[in-house]
Design a protein around this motif. Sequence first.
Motif, PDB file in Angstrom:
ATOM      1  N   LEU A  38      -2.314  43.102  63.515  1.00  0.00           N
ATOM      2  CA  LEU A  38      -3.159  41.947  63.066  1.00  0.00           C
ATOM      3  C   LEU A  38      -2.683  41.614  61.553  1.00  0.00           C
ATOM      4  CD1 LEU A  38      -7.010  42.555  64.207  1.00  0.00           C
ATOM      5  CD2 LEU A  38      -5.461  40.520  64.673  1.00  0.00           C
ATOM      6  N   TRP A  39      -2.772  42.439  60.709  1.00  0.00           N
ATOM      7  CA  TRP A  39      -2.532  42.077  59.307  1.00  0.00           C
ATOM      8  C   TRP A  39      -1.452  42.342  58.751  1.00  0.00           C
ATOM      9  CZ3 TRP A  39      -6.416  39.421  59.624  1.00  0.00           C
ATOM     10  CH2 TRP A  39      -7.728  39.880  60.065  1.00  0.00           C
ATOM     11  N   ARG A  40      -0.269  43.340  59.339  1.00  0.00           N
ATOM     12  CA  ARG A  40       1.101  43.409  58.745  1.00  0.00           C
ATOM     13  C   ARG A  40       2.230  43.013  59.650  1.00  0.00           C
ATOM     14  NH1 ARG A  40       0.873  48.145  55.529  1.00  0.00           N
ATOM     15  NH2 ARG A  40       2.955  47.459  55.163  1.00  0.00           N
ATOM     16  N   VAL A  41       1.769  42.460  60.845  1.00  0.00           N
ATOM     17  CA  VAL A  41       2.909  42.039  61.848  1.00  0.00           C
ATOM     18  C   VAL A  41       2.573  40.548  62.153  1.00  0.00           C
ATOM     19  CG1 VAL A  41       4.102  42.154  63.991  1.00  0.00           C
ATOM     20  CG2 VAL A  41       3.275  44.124  62.669  1.00  0.00           C
ATOM     21  N   ILE A  42       1.594  40.053  62.647  1.00  0.00           N
ATOM     22  CA  ILE A  42       1.217  38.872  63.061  1.00  0.00           C
ATOM     23  C   ILE A  42       0.842  37.892  61.847  1.00  0.00           C
ATOM     24  CG2 ILE A  42      -0.038  37.378  64.677  1.00  0.00           C
ATOM     25  CD1 ILE A  42      -0.653  39.627  66.449  1.00  0.00           C
ATOM     26  N   LEU A  43       0.139  38.276  61.139  1.00  0.00           N
ATOM     27  CA  LEU A  43      -0.615  37.524  59.936  1.00  0.00           C
ATOM     28  C   LEU A  43       0.775  36.957  59.037  1.00  0.00           C
ATOM     29  CD1 LEU A  43      -2.749  36.016  58.581  1.00  0.00           C
ATOM     30  CD2 LEU A  43      -3.210  38.043  56.992  1.00  0.00           C
ATOM     31  N   PRO A  44       1.688  37.743  58.583  1.00  0.00           N
ATOM     32  CA  PRO A  44       2.808  37.216  57.902  1.00  0.00           C
ATOM     33  C   PRO A  44       3.454  36.293  58.460  1.00  0.00           C
ATOM     34  CG  PRO A  44       2.792  39.631  57.453  1.00  0.00           C
ATOM     35  CD  PRO A  44       1.728  39.153  58.835  1.00  0.00           C
ATOM     36  N   ASN A  45       3.534  36.174  59.849  1.00  0.00           N
ATOM     37  CA  ASN A  45       4.287  35.137  60.396  1.00  0.00           C
ATOM     38  C   ASN A  45       3.551  33.758  60.936  1.00  0.00           C
ATOM     39  OD1 ASN A  45       7.016  36.519  61.259  1.00  0.00           O
ATOM     40  ND2 ASN A  45       5.565  38.011  61.609  1.00  0.00           N
ATOM     41  N   ALA A  46       2.070  34.030  60.671  1.00  0.00           N
ATOM     42  CA  ALA A  46       1.243  33.004  60.773  1.00  0.00           C
ATOM     43  C   ALA A  46       0.848  32.221  59.742  1.00  0.00           C
ATOM     44  CB  ALA A  46       0.119  33.431  61.686  1.00  0.00           C
ATOM     45  N   ILE A  47       1.366  32.697  58.426  1.00  0.00           N
ATOM     46  CA  ILE A  47       0.816  32.334  57.364  1.00  0.00           C
ATOM     47  C   ILE A  47       1.002  30.879  56.769  1.00  0.00           C
ATOM     48  CG2 ILE A  47       2.474  32.984  55.767  1.00  0.00           C
ATOM     49  CD1 ILE A  47      -0.924  33.771  55.088  1.00  0.00           C
TER      50      ILE A  47
ATOM     51  N   SER B 115     -12.465  25.075  60.649  1.00  0.00           N
ATOM     52  CA  SER B 115     -10.895  24.276  60.937  1.00  0.00           C
ATOM     53  C   SER B 115      -9.819  25.554  60.697  1.00  0.00           C
ATOM     54  CB  SER B 115     -10.635  23.230  60.219  1.00  0.00           C
ATOM     55  OG  SER B 115     -10.768  23.261  58.678  1.00  0.00           O
ATOM     56  N   THR B 116     -10.192  26.449  59.663  1.00  0.00           N
ATOM     57  CA  THR B 116      -8.920  27.347  59.552  1.00  0.00           C
ATOM     58  C   THR B 116      -9.172  28.311  60.498  1.00  0.00           C
ATOM     59  OG1 THR B 116      -9.250  26.859  57.054  1.00  0.00           O
ATOM     60  CG2 THR B 116      -8.286  29.015  57.921  1.00  0.00           C
ATOM     61  N   ALA B 117     -10.385  28.784  60.959  1.00  0.00           N
ATOM     62  CA  ALA B 117     -10.389  29.635  62.111  1.00  0.00           C
ATOM     63  C   ALA B 117      -9.955  29.004  63.495  1.00  0.00           C
ATOM     64  CB  ALA B 117     -11.756  29.885  62.329  1.00  0.00           C
ATOM     65  N   ARG B 118      -9.711  27.963  63.899  1.00  0.00           N
ATOM     66  CA  ARG B 118      -9.524  27.482  65.006  1.00  0.00           C
ATOM     67  C   ARG B 118      -7.765  27.558  64.945  1.00  0.00           C
ATOM     68  NH1 ARG B 118     -12.055  25.661  69.304  1.00  0.00           N
ATOM     69  NH2 ARG B 118     -14.285  25.254  68.885  1.00  0.00           N
ATOM     70  N   LEU B 119      -7.175  27.223  63.707  1.00  0.00           N
ATOM     71  CA  LEU B 119      -5.810  27.091  63.291  1.00  0.00           C
ATOM     72  C   LEU B 119      -5.402  28.595  63.563  1.00  0.00           C
ATOM     73  CD1 LEU B 119      -3.185  25.624  62.689  1.00  0.00           C
ATOM     74  CD2 LEU B 119      -3.955  26.029  60.339  1.00  0.00           C
ATOM     75  N   ALA B 120      -5.911  29.638  63.075  1.00  0.00           N
ATOM     76  CA  ALA B 120      -5.690  30.803  62.963  1.00  0.00           C
ATOM     77  C   ALA B 120      -5.634  31.424  64.444  1.00  0.00           C
ATOM     78  CB  ALA B 120      -6.430  31.802  62.132  1.00  0.00           C
ATOM     79  N   ARG B 121      -6.680  31.150  65.254  1.00  0.00           N
ATOM     80  CA  ARG B 121      -6.754  31.514  66.404  1.00  0.00           C
ATOM     81  C   ARG B 121      -5.550  31.135  67.345  1.00  0.00           C
ATOM     82  NH1 ARG B 121      -8.943  28.772  71.071  1.00  0.00           N
ATOM     83  NH2 ARG B 121      -9.732  30.418  72.723  1.00  0.00           N
TER      84      ARG B 121
ATOM     85  N   MET C 178      -2.912  33.847  68.950  1.00  0.00           N
ATOM     86  CA  MET C 178      -2.765  33.648  70.279  1.00  0.00           C
ATOM     87  C   MET C 178      -1.384  33.473  70.680  1.00  0.00           C
ATOM     88  SD  MET C 178      -6.058  31.911  71.753  1.00  0.00           S
ATOM     89  CE  MET C 178      -5.817  31.890  73.349  1.00  0.00           C
ATOM     90  N   ARG C 179      -0.666  32.800  70.011  1.00  0.00           N
ATOM     91  CA  ARG C 179       0.923  32.411  70.283  1.00  0.00           C
ATOM     92  C   ARG C 179       1.846  33.532  69.880  1.00  0.00           C
ATOM     93  NH1 ARG C 179       5.100  30.538  67.472  1.00  0.00           N
ATOM     94  NH2 ARG C 179       3.862  30.305  65.471  1.00  0.00           N
ATOM     95  N   LEU C 180       1.592  34.007  68.965  1.00  0.00           N
ATOM     96  CA  LEU C 180       2.354  35.393  68.016  1.00  0.00           C
ATOM     97  C   LEU C 180       2.176  36.447  68.894  1.00  0.00           C
ATOM     98  CD1 LEU C 180       2.308  34.119  64.522  1.00  0.00           C
ATOM     99  CD2 LEU C 180       4.361  33.979  65.909  1.00  0.00           C
ATOM    100  N   LYS C 181       1.003  36.755  69.345  1.00  0.00           N
ATOM    101  CA  LYS C 181       0.711  38.380  69.995  1.00  0.00           C
ATOM    102  C   LYS C 181       1.695  38.433  71.001  1.00  0.00           C
ATOM    103  CE  LYS C 181      -3.347  37.305  73.062  1.00  0.00           C
ATOM    104  NZ  LYS C 181      -4.875  37.428  73.260  1.00  0.00           N
ATOM    105  N   GLN C 182       2.080  37.388  72.049  1.00  0.00           N
ATOM    106  CA  GLN C 182       2.993  37.556  73.134  1.00  0.00           C
ATOM    107  C   GLN C 182       4.557  37.657  72.525  1.00  0.00           C
ATOM    108  OE1 GLN C 182       1.528  38.314  75.736  1.00  0.00           O
ATOM    109  NE2 GLN C 182      -0.601  37.804  75.089  1.00  0.00           N
ATOM    110  N   GLN C 183       4.961  37.341  71.442  1.00  0.00           N
ATOM    111  CA  GLN C 183       6.191  37.469  70.844  1.00  0.00           C
ATOM    112  C   GLN C 183       6.884  38.905  71.021  1.00  0.00           C
ATOM    113  OE1 GLN C 183       7.946  34.484  70.070  1.00  0.00           O
ATOM    114  NE2 GLN C 183       6.002  33.481  70.645  1.00  0.00           N
ATOM    115  N   ASP C 184       8.081  38.965  70.999  1.00  0.00           N
ATOM    116  CA  ASP C 184       8.934  40.289  71.281  1.00  0.00           C
ATOM    117  C   ASP C 184       8.713  40.985  70.228  1.00  0.00           C
ATOM    118  OD1 ASP C 184       9.819  39.037  73.642  1.00  0.00           O
ATOM    119  OD2 ASP C 184      11.887  38.549  72.956  1.00  0.00           O
TER     120      ASP C 184
END
Length: 312
Positions: free
Chosen positions: A218-227, A186-192, A196-202
């Motif tokens: 992956l780990w310094r830009v997107i992850l903090p905003n998906a946490i 369930s966490t994997a699907r949520l993270a995916r 997918m949503r954030l990688k297209q952000q400006d």
Amino acid sequence: MSYVPSLPGKKPMPDEDVANAKTDVAVKAPRPPGQGAEAIRVFFRSPSAVFGLILLTLIVSVAMLGPMVMDADPFDIAAAPLSPPGDEYAALGSDYLGRDILTGLIYGGRATLAVGFVAALLSVFIGIVIGALAGYYGGWIDEALMRITEFFQVLPSLLFVMVLVTLLSPTLTTICIAIGIVSWPSTARLARAEFMRLKQQDFVVAERMIGARSRRLLWRVILPNAIAPLIVSATLAIGVAILFEAGLSFLGLGDPNIMSWGLMIGSNRPYILTAWWAVTLPGFAIFLTVLAVSLIGDGLNDAFNPKLRERT
């Protein structure tokens, strides 16, 4: 030095100036505004979330500090077997061997909470890694990782955990590993979905334009905003892990050398009708802990969800 085309009447810009301009724009690319202070404010405005936080803090404090006050062995015989609550030597009664229920609750809370937090941490770690890779790269990587995720989702979780614990021998370590292995889909699907949503952000596109590598993205830009939603998922995973451990101990697959609430329930289940306190009290402790974790999870969900936050 080469020049790039420019509009009529304007001086053309050298390639280096264009590159510098792009770099300046990329560095100043807008980032999503911080939501920490607002989320904390909304969380503490929720009575149920605050109640859950206070309750969990009290439970953890008793489990961690109680052994310092009550220096006893939870496996020692303290009174006559199945003594009712109010006994001179066992305030909350004793189990079928005469072990003190109160001592078992205090010491058993440490093992139960440890399994809950460690197993939840492991499941969230696996889920984030798999979900992040699938959501960021897409393509065949996404397909392969999602097929693995679906395989674990359709597995009977409790049965699979029982098999793993039996094969590896029932210890707290193997129980944590087994629960973590089956709890991550369930966490994997949520993270995916978040990646997918954030990688297209400006702000991600800007980092990619200035040459940021995939590991940084992956780990310094997107992850903090998906946490934010992942924190909610981790909180709820603690309650699931605690119930898993209780179920395993009830079935006789817990660690027999370490006192836990699940072990107390499992060992006293034949006497549930004649000595209700030996089963009901540790079961009530599990209920309160899972309730507190669920209330905190709901509060975090309301605090981090913008749509729900607007209603608060």
